[in-house]
Design a protein around this motif. Structure first.
Motif, short mmCIF file in Angstrom:
data_model
loop_
_atom_site.label_atom_id
_atom_site.label_comp_id
_atom_site.label_asym_id
_atom_site.label_seq_id
_atom_site.Cartn_x
_atom_site.Cartn_y
_atom_site.Cartn_z
N SER A 1 85.33 98.24 -2.56
CA SER A 1 84.65 97.19 -3.85
C SER A 1 83.36 97.66 -3.93
CB SER A 1 84.06 95.85 -3.25
OG SER A 1 83.96 95.02 -3.60
N VAL A 2 82.55 97.40 -4.96
CA VAL A 2 81.14 97.72 -5.26
C VAL A 2 79.68 96.65 -5.30
CG1 VAL A 2 81.41 99.74 -7.04
CG2 VAL A 2 82.01 96.60 -7.38
N GLY A 3 78.80 97.22 -5.51
CA GLY A 3 77.43 96.28 -5.82
C GLY A 3 76.80 95.67 -4.21
N ARG A 4 76.06 94.92 -4.41
CA ARG A 4 75.81 94.62 -3.06
C ARG A 4 76.52 94.25 -1.68
NH1 ARG A 4 73.24 89.22 -3.96
NH2 ARG A 4 71.49 89.14 -2.49
N ARG A 5 77.92 93.90 -2.17
CA ARG A 5 78.90 93.38 -0.83
C ARG A 5 79.49 94.64 -0.80
NH1 ARG A 5 77.88 89.25 2.25
NH2 ARG A 5 76.00 87.79 1.59
#
Length: 499
Positions: free
Chosen positions: A436-440
């Motif tokens: 996944s990508v981003g904050r999580r």
């Protein structure tokens, strides 16, 4: 009579004027008709919603088919619950990276709510989640994530793993033993120790993790998530909770042991680091570093650090049997760059573009977390011309990114050339987001990448994997088993020693 006619005329004028004002406001606010609606989707049936359109054994494939009809952003309804699916590399990246705050919460899912009890690092939100994630990332880095220190821990585990495979003497064996080797790396980080593969307690822990990973992706548990009252009658969530409680009992026992042996000058693992943090926070009136968060955070790391990487390695072995010509090219590259008797190092990866490309393609092709872990919207969000209400569950469909036809030449084929240029050099790919990508994004991404290269390369340096007697390449099943994580359908392999 004249007065009544006059009054009716005035009422008509007032109604007309009111309607005009309403239309003007409607237009002035950006045409609420187009932006205030939720994204399109199939018409739901009473009670079941769109459940009839889903293959619950392969939900990611059903969502891929629907995205062809309804586009990058669409709404589904399961019972009373509305879910928004985001599909395709560009839309998923926009949501999770460009609009990270708007899609940054974790969805409240009944099965994960009862297993985590709203504690830990994966299924929490707000300041609690920020504190747990910040501490987890910092601690993993302290214990060598992405550094030479962790490389040596992984290498130490490769040696007994190779010896275990040797013990089969070329006869068929089940690749589930990979789970023991991979789990021992995260165990060394969490508990400060490893376990023997034949330890019955350790084997039971791995069994419970493996079973839960499968169960939470089954149709019965999905029904529990969408229809909790009805789904609870099916009873499968009780088995999930039994396993969670078994894992928690083990973790509590380990915490008690570490607490008795605790020495602030000798921090041997994640639990020790957490105990030190508790000590530092003891004077504060409010703290997130409770015992419940310790247990849940350890459980999160233990499960995630065991299942996903070992599943990827198992896919790798299966694919090497399916494509022996690719296995040989990897081994040829290993012979050129790694001396006999010397274990692979992370530095070797830079000199081994083909091996690196094969590992990346194994991750892309196996697509082990197809639905991602659901997000939700912390506020009302306007996205692609639609309004997604606060608290809506969001599925950023990873399958649609890893198999995006606009990003990959042959998305449904196993093709290492996806990560190689015309000169055979490794090339990064923006749409490669298995973590996944981003904050999580996965907190253990650096650890997993290191493990995948060292274990995969170490295994192919030592062994050539081939089919058991009586099994042909055509017989190999590349369709995944049912589960939250897409594991290979159970298979056996034979390992021929290369030296």
């Amino acid at each position: 009579m004249a007065f009544i006619t006059y009054l009716l005329t005035r009422v008509d004028v007032l109604l007309f004027f009111s309607a005009f004002v309403a239309i003007f406001i409607y237009w002035f606010n950006g045409s609420k008709k187009s932006t205030a609606k939720m994204p399109p989707g199939p018409t739901p049936l009473p009670i079941i919603g769109n459940l009839h359109l889903m293959d619950l054994n392969k939900p990611h494939q059903s969502l891929m088919e629907m995205s062809k009809k309804y586009g990058e952003v669409f709404t589904l309804q399961f019972g009373p619950k509305k879910v928004v699916v985001i599909a395709g590399y560009k839309a998923v990246k926009e949501a999770l990276v460009t609009r990270a705050e708007d899609f940054g919460d974790r969805a409240i899912t009944p099965i994960f709510s009862i297993t985590s009890n709203d504690h830990g690092v994966i299924f929490t939100n707000g300041e609690l989640w920020k504190s747990m994630r910040r501490f987890t990332l910092s601690t993993l880095r302290d214990f060598g994530m992405g550094k030479k220190l962790l490389e040596s821990k992984i290498q130490d585990e490769i040696i007994p793993f190779i010896e275990k495979i040797k013990s089969f003497n070329g006869k068929p064996f089940d690749t589930h033993i990979t789970n023991y080797a991979i789990s021992n790396v995260i165990c060394a980080i969490i508990f400060g120790e490893r376990f023997e593969y034949d330890d019955p307690t350790f084997q039971n822990l791995i069994r419970m993790i493996d079973e839960n990973t499968r169960l939470v992706g089954t149709p019965k548990v999905m029904m529990f998530n969408w229809f909790p009252l009805i789904g609870s009658l099916l009873g499968l969530q009780k088995k999930v909770m039994q396993n969670i409680q078994g894992l928690q009992r083990f973790i509590v026992k380990c915490i008690k042991k570490r607490r008795l042996e605790y020495n602030a000058n000798d921090i041997g693992g994640f639990i020790d680091a957490y105990l030190m943090k508790q000590e530092q926070e003891s004077t504060k009136t409010e703290t997130y570093f409770s015992e419940e968060n310790l247990i849940s955070s350890v459980l999160d790391l233990f499960g995630a650090g065991t299942e996903t990487t070992s599943t990827t390695i198992r896919w790798g072995i299966l694919l090497m049997m399916k494509y022996p010509e690719i296995q040989k090219k990897v081994q040829d590259e290993i012979k050129i760059h790694i001396k006999p008797g010397q274990l692979p190092t992370v530095e070797d990866r830079k000199k081994m573009p083909y091996t690196d490309a094969v590992i990346h393609e194994i991750q892309r092709f196996s697509n082990i977390v197809p639905l991602n872990v659901s997000h939700s919207t912390p506020t009302d969000v306007y996205f692609h011309g639609y309004c997604i209400p606060k608290g809506t569950e969001i599925i950023p469909l990873l399958t649609s990114v890893l198999y995006d036809k606009t990003q990959w030449k042959t998305p449904y084929d196993f093709n290492p050339n996806h990560f190689l240029d015309d000169n055979g050099k490794f090339v990064k790919h923006d749409a490669f987001i298995p973590f996944s990508v981003g904050r999580r994004a996965c907190a253990g991404e650096s650890l997993a990448k290191m493990e995948l290269f060292l274990f995969f390369t170490g295994l192919l340096q030592a062994f050539t994997f081939h089919l058991p007697p009586g099994v042909s390449r055509e017989d190999l099943n590349l369709k995944p088993a049912v589960g939250f994580v897409l594991a290979p359908t159970p298979y056996k392999t034979c390992a021929k020693l290369n030296y």
